[in-house]
Write a protein that holds these residues in place. Structure first.
Motif, mmCIF file in Angstrom:
data_model
loop_
_atom_site.group_PDB
_atom_site.id
_atom_site.type_symbol
_atom_site.label_atom_id
_atom_site.label_comp_id
_atom_site.label_asym_id
_atom_site.label_seq_id
_atom_site.Cartn_x
_atom_site.Cartn_y
_atom_site.Cartn_z
ATOM 1 N N ARG A 63 0.848 -1.192 0.000
ATOM 2 C CA ARG A 63 0.000 0.000 0.000
ATOM 3 C C ARG A 63 0.884 1.243 0.000
ATOM 4 N N ALA A 85 -2.231 9.607 -7.502
ATOM 5 C CA ALA A 85 -3.495 10.248 -7.132
ATOM 6 C C ALA A 85 -3.830 11.391 -8.087
ATOM 7 N N VAL A 111 -2.381 4.131 -7.730
ATOM 8 C CA VAL A 111 -3.000 5.158 -6.888
ATOM 9 C C VAL A 111 -2.755 4.885 -5.416
ATOM 10 N N ASP A 112 -3.234 3.751 -4.933
ATOM 11 C CA ASP A 112 -3.106 3.461 -3.498
ATOM 12 C C ASP A 112 -2.384 2.155 -3.209
ATOM 13 N N THR A 113 -2.234 1.303 -4.224
ATOM 14 C CA THR A 113 -1.585 0.004 -4.031
ATOM 15 C C THR A 113 -0.723 -0.314 -5.250
#
Length: 814
Positions: A63, A85, A111-113
């Motif tokens: 993450r 992001a 983006v997040d992972t």
């Protein structure tokens, strides 16, 4: 109930007295490339253009807790830093043809992972690449590592870490297809040959990596992108959707590929990154992958399969049925769905009369770079699997490996295989006979025995016979689903032909530049054949997507066949107008004219004629000399759609005709294995191919040599190795070994010609045959060499370490 439409297009009559089709000429593209004027992406970089570098993930699965870009933004020459992001706000997800894309969203930056080592997490735009790379190193990313899953079989186990949690599983697709009466064929068989086979991933290694130059005009809202990966031109509206701009504001212009071998097929991510960055900074931007980018983050690794196979046989060598259970490791995403297995199902039974097939495919997601396209697109793996089974059957039943193949050959055409696809034409006995002669097969068999007995040398002969499907239909992308979201049927190719006032001909193409079978040379020869001109006098140009006609581009050995159809169609329109004009100029009925030697002449009165140049200048300059309905100029286009496609049945027990133009080949390498080092040395290599009517034998021979070289790499050297933590161990050519000229033998090449009854001139595709045959042939050869030791190798590549391990295990088990 299975309802099958097997209607075929009309059978064509092919002329015999061709002037240019079938002639070995030098490529018309050669002069510009030999002079260093090819115009690759790196050649188009100009002063003032900004450069992009990508910050890649060092983790296979983690993450992204936080990203600090302050230091990078303050670095010299930096114009922008875009994180995942921010990219998600600027761009929608990338085009994705895979199953359930909403639950494995694929973006240009994570983006997040992060889900594999090398996945991009941020980009830096700077004055030059060095400054961009230096600034990227200043970005601080806080990761929270997650457990990776690397082995595809472990990924299927209960409790395995999930690559995409919304999917709830690492199996993106699982379906079993039955074609024909499998159970009866197996019940009636005398023997069932079983094996487990493992094909590891490799990939195409282009000389120039994937790149794009983007220039966004804020005044007009238009984005111009030059890229070396333009394909699937008709689907570029999806790229516009990703970039959140109208399709009619996006112009993607083809640049010479610089090598692809499939690895640039619809490779949209570099164009999206460059376009996104240009819009953000308001300047022209170039993003050209470095070698690490390309090897770790290219989205185009090749197939990575585990097979459990059963071949039902009679003791006399008759093949009855196949059961195939394959697990395919697609990596972290699945952009093309399981289309690789459509390629396999197009020729799943090889050149043999096998009555039924059960095919199970499980598409597994792991923490690796995703699969894309590599020469063969999965059909080369099927060839390898089937030929290993046939060879094992011959050994277990004590049969001659040549005879067991010959006795099962398809001999009546057109031939529908159990999946529903058709083999349009062929003469497999003739190809085999030529290969046996060219390879000096009988002499090598005798020499093999003598060298073993007298010198203790282990010689292997690797005869295989296999198929090369060509010209895919759109149906193979969606027949996997009972209710496909978009059951498209168009995969066209377009050409515009223009005859100028002096009679000079220009052909405009609308897809990939210098990719595939030398498209400029192919079109020049095809135009020359139609108009009786010198191919070197034909000018070839390209147009971008904004003012382009529908096109698909190379892939699945389709380009030459499809361009031939487009040239033929555009020519017919131009000649029809030219006939009307000539008839008016000669004051005669159009039906009394015939095309001869580059012009129209009166039948029986050859001195009364108008050349193409005469007609062209009249049409360009003397409008009032013609009736009102004859417009000025001499130009026309043809959008040529797939010439032979039928729809799959509703129950999917018949997939229809979707890859109908079937080439064939026989490869016979002779090798020696050094049982002390595991090294493999070539003693001879013969290859005979039947690709229908040859357009340019010289060009096809180049494809065979190059494809065979790649097949040798697949069989003996090349592998994207990931360790248990998901770390890619081969990110340069120091670790990813490619065969050089020293490792590739001189090939003895033969050609057979069995024209297709359904294509212009009888042409079939031939761009992938070398790699589709060589891995199977080399595996058979190595097993033949090591058979006296009781060794059977079932895993590619056959590296020295793997061969020595197999030899050691065989010795210990005795």
């Amino acid at each position: 109930m299975t309802i099958v439409d097997r209607s075929a297009p009309p059978v064509r009559t092919h002329k015999d007295n061709r002037k240019w089709v079938g002639k070995s000429i030098r490529r018309v593209e050669d002069p510009k490339f030999l002079r260093g004027k090819g115009g690759y992406i790196a050649d188009l970089v100009t002063p003032g253009m900004l450069h992009v570098a990508v910050l890649r993930s060092p983790h296979a699965h983690a993450r992204i807790a936080a990203i600090d870009t302050v230091a990078a933004l303050s670095a010299p020459g930096v114009h922008a830093v875009i994180t995942g992001a921010r990219a998600a706000a600027l761009c929608d997800p990338l085009p994705d043809f895979g199953p359930d894309p909403a639950n494995h969203t694929w973006r240009c930056l994570a983006v997040d992972t992060v889900r594999y080592v090398g996945e991009g997490v941020a980009v830096v735009v700077a004055d030059d690449r060095y400054l961009a790379e230096d600034a990227a190193a200043l970005i601080e990313v806080e990761y929270e590592p997650l457990d990776p899953v690397v082995d595809p079989e472990r990924a299927l186990a209960e409790g395995a870490p999930l690559v995409h949690e919304p999917l709830g599983s690492n199996c993106a697709y699982d379906r079993t297809f039955d074609f024909g009466d499998v159970e009866t064929d197996f019940a009636e068989a005398d023997v069932v040959i079983r094996d487990r086979l493992r094909w590891h991933r490799s990939g195409g290694q282009p000389l120039e990596t994937v790149g794009a130059i983007a220039d966004f005009d804020h005044a007009t809202g238009e984005l111009t992108v030059h890229t070396n990966s333009l394909s699937f031109t008709s689907y570029l509206f999806m790229v516009a959707g990703t970039l959140k701009i109208p399709t009619n504001k996006l112009d993607i212009i083809p640049v010479p590929a610089g090598g692809s071998f499939g690895s640039k097929l619809f490779a949209t991510k570099p164009s999206v990154i460059a376009g996104m960055c240009s819009r953000e900074v308001g300047r022209p931007v170039v993003y050209l992958e470095d070698r690490v980018d390309n090897m770790s983050n290219c989205d185009h690794h090749g197939s990575d399969r585990v097979y459990e196979v059963e071949l039902a046989m009679m003791r006399d060598g008759t093949m009855r049925s196949l059961k195939i259970d394959t697990i395919d490791d697609y990596g972290a995403y699945i952009q093309f769905g399981v289309g690789h297995h459509g390629n396999a199902l197009a020729q799943v039974t090889g050149p043999y009369r096998i009555g039924s097939v059960r095919y199970r495919v499980r598409a597994v997601l792991t923490n690796k770079n995703q699969q894309g396209a590599y020469r063969g697109f999965g059909s080369e793996v099927n060839n390898w699997m089937l030929e290993q089974m046939v060879d094992k059957a011959a050994r277990e039943l004590g049969l001659d490996p040549v005879q067991v193949r010959r006795q099962n050959f398809v001999r009546t055409f057109p031939h529908f295989i159990p999946t529903g696809n058709v083999y349009d034409s062929g003469n497999y006995d003739a190809v085999l006979d030529q290969a046996l002669k060219l390879s000096d097969y009988d002499r090598w068999r005798a020499e093999q025995q003598r060298l073993l007995e007298e010198e203790g040398r282990y010689i292997g002969i690797g005869l295989i016979t296999a198929q090369e499907r060509s010209v895919f239909s759109a149906t193979e992308f969606w027949f996997w689903f009972d209710e496909p979201g978009a059951p498209v049927t168009s995969m066209p190719e377009s050409v515009t032909l223009k005859v100028d006032a002096t009679g000079g001909i220009t052909a405009t193409l609308y897809s990939c530049a210098f990719w595939g079978n030398s498209p400029e040379t192919m079109v020049a020869q095809l135009v020359a054949e139609e108009f009786d001109v010198d191919p070197f006098s034909v000018s070839i140009v390209y147009r971008g997507s904004l003012d382009g006609l529908p096109a698909t581009g190379p892939g699945g050995s389709r380009t030459t066949v499809m361009l031939a159809g487009a040239v033929e169609g555009a020519t017919a329109k131009i000649k029809a107008k030219a006939r009307q004009a000539a008839a008016h100029l000669l004051e005669i009925d159009p039906d009394d004219l015939e095309w001869v030697d580059g012009g129209y002449q009166v039948k029986g009165v050859p001195e009364r004629r108008k050349s193409l140049g005469d007609i062209a200048i009249a049409l360009h300059l003397f409008k009032h000399s013609f009736p009102e309905e004859i417009e000025s100029g001499l130009e026309d286009s043809k959008v040529f759609d797939h010439p032979y496609t039928t729809m799959p049945s509703a129950d999917r027990k018949d997939l229809g005709v979707f890859y109908p133009f079937m080439g064939h080949a026989c490869h016979v390498p002779v090798i020696e294995v050094d049982i002390e080092t595991g090294g493999v040395r070539f003693l001879s290599y013969a290859a005979v191919h039947d690709c229908g009517t040859l357009v340019n034998p010289r060009s096809l021979a180049g494809h065979i040599v190059g494809g065979t070289a790649q097949g040798i790499g697949t069989a003996l050297y090349e592998e994207f190795v990931y360790d248990d933590d998901g770390q890619l161990q081969a990110t340069s050519f120091l670790d990813y070994l490619i065969p050089s000229a020293m490792e590739v033998p001189e090939l003895k090449i033969g050609h057979a010609e069995t024209p297709s009854p359904y294509t212009p001139h009888g042409i079939k595709g031939g761009g992938e045959g070398g790699r589709m045959m060589a891995p199977a042939a080399l595996n058979v050869a190595v097993n033949d060499a090591l058979a006296p030791l009781g060794v059977r190798v079932t895993e590619l590549p056959m590296t020295p370490d793997r061969l020595l391990t197999a030899i050691r295990n065989a010795r210990e088990s005795r």
